[in-house]
Design an enzyme around this catalytic site. Structure first.
Site, PDB file in Angstrom:
ATOM      1  N   GLY A  45       0.791  -1.222   0.000  1.00  0.00           N
ATOM      2  CA  GLY A  45       0.000   0.000   0.000  1.00  0.00           C
ATOM      3  C   GLY A  45       0.829   1.280   0.000  1.00  0.00           C
ATOM      4  O   GLY A  45       0.291   2.375  -0.181  1.00  0.00           O
ATOM      5  N   GLN A 124     -11.449  20.329   9.576  1.00  0.00           N
ATOM      6  CA  GLN A 124     -10.926  20.449  10.953  1.00  0.00           C
ATOM      7  C   GLN A 124     -10.107  21.750  10.967  1.00  0.00           C
ATOM      8  O   GLN A 124      -8.884  21.752  10.915  1.00  0.00           O
ATOM      9  CB  GLN A 124     -10.061  19.226  11.309  1.00  0.00           C
ATOM     10  CG  GLN A 124      -9.513  19.241  12.734  1.00  0.00           C
ATOM     11  CD  GLN A 124     -10.540  18.864  13.810  1.00  0.00           C
ATOM     12  OE1 GLN A 124     -11.467  18.104  13.544  1.00  0.00           O
ATOM     13  NE2 GLN A 124     -10.374  19.392  15.009  1.00  0.00           N
ATOM     14  N   HIS A 156     -12.658  25.051   2.345  1.00  0.00           N
ATOM     15  CA  HIS A 156     -13.824  25.161   3.225  1.00  0.00           C
ATOM     16  C   HIS A 156     -13.811  26.483   4.004  1.00  0.00           C
ATOM     17  O   HIS A 156     -14.789  27.217   4.001  1.00  0.00           O
ATOM     18  CB  HIS A 156     -13.847  23.956   4.162  1.00  0.00           C
ATOM     19  CG  HIS A 156     -15.004  23.978   5.099  1.00  0.00           C
ATOM     20  ND1 HIS A 156     -16.304  23.895   4.641  1.00  0.00           N
ATOM     21  CD2 HIS A 156     -15.069  24.090   6.444  1.00  0.00           C
ATOM     22  CE1 HIS A 156     -17.116  23.959   5.684  1.00  0.00           C
ATOM     23  NE2 HIS A 156     -16.398  24.075   6.783  1.00  0.00           N
ATOM     24  N   ASP A 194     -26.279  26.476   4.729  1.00  0.00           N
ATOM     25  CA  ASP A 194     -25.843  26.935   6.060  1.00  0.00           C
ATOM     26  C   ASP A 194     -25.138  28.277   5.904  1.00  0.00           C
ATOM     27  O   ASP A 194     -24.890  28.739   4.780  1.00  0.00           O
ATOM     28  CB  ASP A 194     -24.942  25.901   6.761  1.00  0.00           C
ATOM     29  CG  ASP A 194     -23.752  25.499   5.915  1.00  0.00           C
ATOM     30  OD1 ASP A 194     -23.249  26.348   5.155  1.00  0.00           O
ATOM     31  OD2 ASP A 194     -23.319  24.333   6.012  1.00  0.00           O
ATOM     32  N   LYS A 217     -27.939  25.889  10.091  1.00  0.00           N
ATOM     33  CA  LYS A 217     -27.808  24.450  10.304  1.00  0.00           C
ATOM     34  C   LYS A 217     -27.084  24.175  11.614  1.00  0.00           C
ATOM     35  O   LYS A 217     -26.122  24.861  11.955  1.00  0.00           O
ATOM     36  CB  LYS A 217     -26.995  23.898   9.125  1.00  0.00           C
ATOM     37  CG  LYS A 217     -26.605  22.454   9.209  1.00  0.00           C
ATOM     38  CD  LYS A 217     -25.845  22.010   7.948  1.00  0.00           C
ATOM     39  CE  LYS A 217     -24.347  22.067   8.119  1.00  0.00           C
ATOM     40  NZ  LYS A 217     -23.610  21.527   6.971  1.00  0.00           N
ATOM     41  N   ARG A 219     -25.074  21.003  13.337  1.00  0.00           N
ATOM     42  CA  ARG A 219     -24.613  19.634  13.122  1.00  0.00           C
ATOM     43  C   ARG A 219     -24.609  18.906  14.456  1.00  0.00           C
ATOM     44  O   ARG A 219     -23.960  19.331  15.408  1.00  0.00           O
ATOM     45  CB  ARG A 219     -23.216  19.635  12.485  1.00  0.00           C
ATOM     46  CG  ARG A 219     -22.740  18.226  12.142  1.00  0.00           C
ATOM     47  CD  ARG A 219     -21.474  18.229  11.302  1.00  0.00           C
ATOM     48  NE  ARG A 219     -21.710  18.525   9.896  1.00  0.00           N
ATOM     49  CZ  ARG A 219     -22.233  17.686   9.016  1.00  0.00           C
ATOM     50  NH1 ARG A 219     -22.630  16.482   9.413  1.00  0.00           N
ATOM     51  NH2 ARG A 219     -22.389  18.023   7.765  1.00  0.00           N
ATOM     52  N   ASP A 243     -23.240  24.448  -2.258  1.00  0.00           N
ATOM     53  CA  ASP A 243     -22.368  24.269  -1.092  1.00  0.00           C
ATOM     54  C   ASP A 243     -20.936  24.054  -1.578  1.00  0.00           C
ATOM     55  O   ASP A 243     -20.710  23.843  -2.770  1.00  0.00           O
ATOM     56  CB  ASP A 243     -22.851  23.051  -0.290  1.00  0.00           C
ATOM     57  CG  ASP A 243     -22.504  23.143   1.199  1.00  0.00           C
ATOM     58  OD1 ASP A 243     -21.688  24.011   1.567  1.00  0.00           O
ATOM     59  OD2 ASP A 243     -23.052  22.351   1.988  1.00  0.00           O
TER      60      ASP A 243
HETATM   61  C1  R5P Z   1     -19.960  22.000   6.078  1.00  0.00           C
HETATM   62  O1  R5P Z   1     -20.064  23.066   6.654  1.00  0.00           O
HETATM   63  C2  R5P Z   1     -19.808  21.896   4.598  1.00  0.00           C
HETATM   64  O2  R5P Z   1     -19.889  23.125   3.966  1.00  0.00           O
HETATM   65  C3  R5P Z   1     -20.850  20.951   4.005  1.00  0.00           C
HETATM   66  O3  R5P Z   1     -22.127  21.506   4.195  1.00  0.00           O
HETATM   67  C4  R5P Z   1     -20.795  19.612   4.677  1.00  0.00           C
HETATM   68  O4  R5P Z   1     -19.470  19.158   4.796  1.00  0.00           O
HETATM   69  C5  R5P Z   1     -21.605  18.607   3.895  1.00  0.00           C
HETATM   70  O5  R5P Z   1     -21.526  17.385   4.566  1.00  0.00           O
HETATM   71  P1  R5P Z   1     -22.658  16.324   4.450  1.00  0.00           P
HETATM   72  O6  R5P Z   1     -22.901  16.088   2.966  1.00  0.00           O
HETATM   73  O7  R5P Z   1     -22.116  15.118   5.141  1.00  0.00           O
HETATM   74  O8  R5P Z   1     -23.874  16.871   5.139  1.00  0.00           O
END
Ligand code: R5P
Length: 319
Positions: A45, A124, A156, A194, A217, A219, A243
């Site tokens: 690997g 992260q 992100h 979000d 949103k 989580r 997104d």
């Molecule tokens: C999080 O803030 C990102 O912008 C996405 O909304 C998120 O990572 C999407 O993840 P999932 O498809 O698992 O809801």
């Protein structure tokens, strides 16, 4: 040698086996040459990379661009190995066990740039609990030491790399996503699922001249999210949710449910990075009418090229 678009001789754009098509179209846009790095795995690997010797002159005579993702984990390792292979060539450190070709040449100086279509570990971006590491920063710290600048596509949260001590350009595929949505969907309304995606989604809305709103949103865990109720003026409208990435699809499915409850005629989803983990595509199929992503990651919904966005960043970084 052929003269490239920006006055340099032919600059090389390199990539390993993943992302070859993207790197080749990036080379074409920039008027550069494409070089395929041999990359494969040993039986256990571990990764192996080799830059073809026919490209050494190009790599030593012009700045070189490597296109590589820091995803999955093996992608991080492959990126490091490929950058170091290119650095060795530019340093003239070519000594090899077989004694093939030149063994030592002069150092031709800095000029190794990294274009990252999908920057893994981006989420992260904070120390949420004591004892964690800020993984997004760790990746950049490792790679920043072995290249002379980076272009990152739809990171992100760019703030996490604000203090880094090497040149970074953040670029976005939202203009190309807007164009594709106009051709395929012609939406009336763009929704950010979000607060974090507001900038990106509102950019798409303003390019297309479409209405825009966002959801809030929460989580709960990696697989569970909750959207706060909000009245959206979507009755009878075609809506596209925009997104930066889709992973499990949970965010999009919940947002789509909210839109349909409020009378949306059809709901589509668009993002830069289509990870589609754990059966996300089949889950999405029962919640949205269409899914559109860029080619930053290989997936069956990749219909938008991220090469134009990366090219914009590289032009700024290098010229
Ligand atoms: C999080 O803030 C990102 O912008 C996405 O909304 C998120 O990572 C999407 O993840 P999932 O498809 O698992 O809801």
């Amino acid at each position: 040698m052929k003269e490239a678009q920006f006055g340099f001789l032919y600059m090389p754009v390199l990539s390993g086996s993943s992302g070859r098509d993207l790197a080749a179209s990036l080379a074409e846009i920039l008027g550069m040459s494409y070089v395929a790095i041999e990359s494969r795995k040993f039986p256990d690997g571990e990764g192996y990379v080799r830059v073809p010797s026919e490209s050494f002159d190009e790599i030593r005579s012009e700045p070189a661009i490597l296109v590589s993702n820091t995803f999955p984990d093996s992608g991080i390792m492959r990126t490091i190995l490929m950058l170091e292979a290119i650095n060795d060539i530019r340093r003239g450190d070519l000594e090899n066990y077989k004694g093939e070709g030149d063994q030592h040449l002069n150092h031709v100086g800095p000029g190794v740039f990294l274009a990252i279509p999908y920057y893994g570990y981006a989420r992260q971006d904070k120390r949420f609990s004591p004892g964690e590491t800020i993984s997004a920063r760790v990746i950049s710290e490792v790679l920043g030491k072995i290249c002379d600048g980076m272009v990152i596509l739809d990171l992100h949260e760019p703030k996490v790399l604000e203090d880094c001590d090497f040149p970074v350009k953040f670029v976005s595929s939202m203009p190309e996503i807007a164009e594709r949505l106009k051709e395929e969907v012609d939406p009336d309304f763009i929704l950010s699922p979000d607060k974090g995606a507001i900038d990106r989604a509102s950019e798409v809305a303003s390019i297309g001249g479409w209405e825009f709103s966002y959801l809030e949103k929460t989580r709960i865990d990696a697989h569970t999210i909750e959207h706060q109720a909000k009245d959206l003026d979507v009755e009878g409208k075609v809506v596209a949710i925009v997104d930066d990435m889709i992973s499990t699809g949970g965010t999009i499915c919940r947002a789509s449910d909210a839109l349909r409850r409020q009378g949306a005629k059809s709901v589509h989803a668009a993002c830069t990075h289509g990870l589609f983990t754990g059966g996300a595509l089949s889950k999405l199929a029962s919640h949205v009418d269409g899914v559109y992503t860029t080619d930053s990651l290989r997936n069956p919904r990749s219909v938008v090229s991220s090469a134009p966005a990366l090219a914009r960043g590289l032009r700024e970084l290098i010229y």
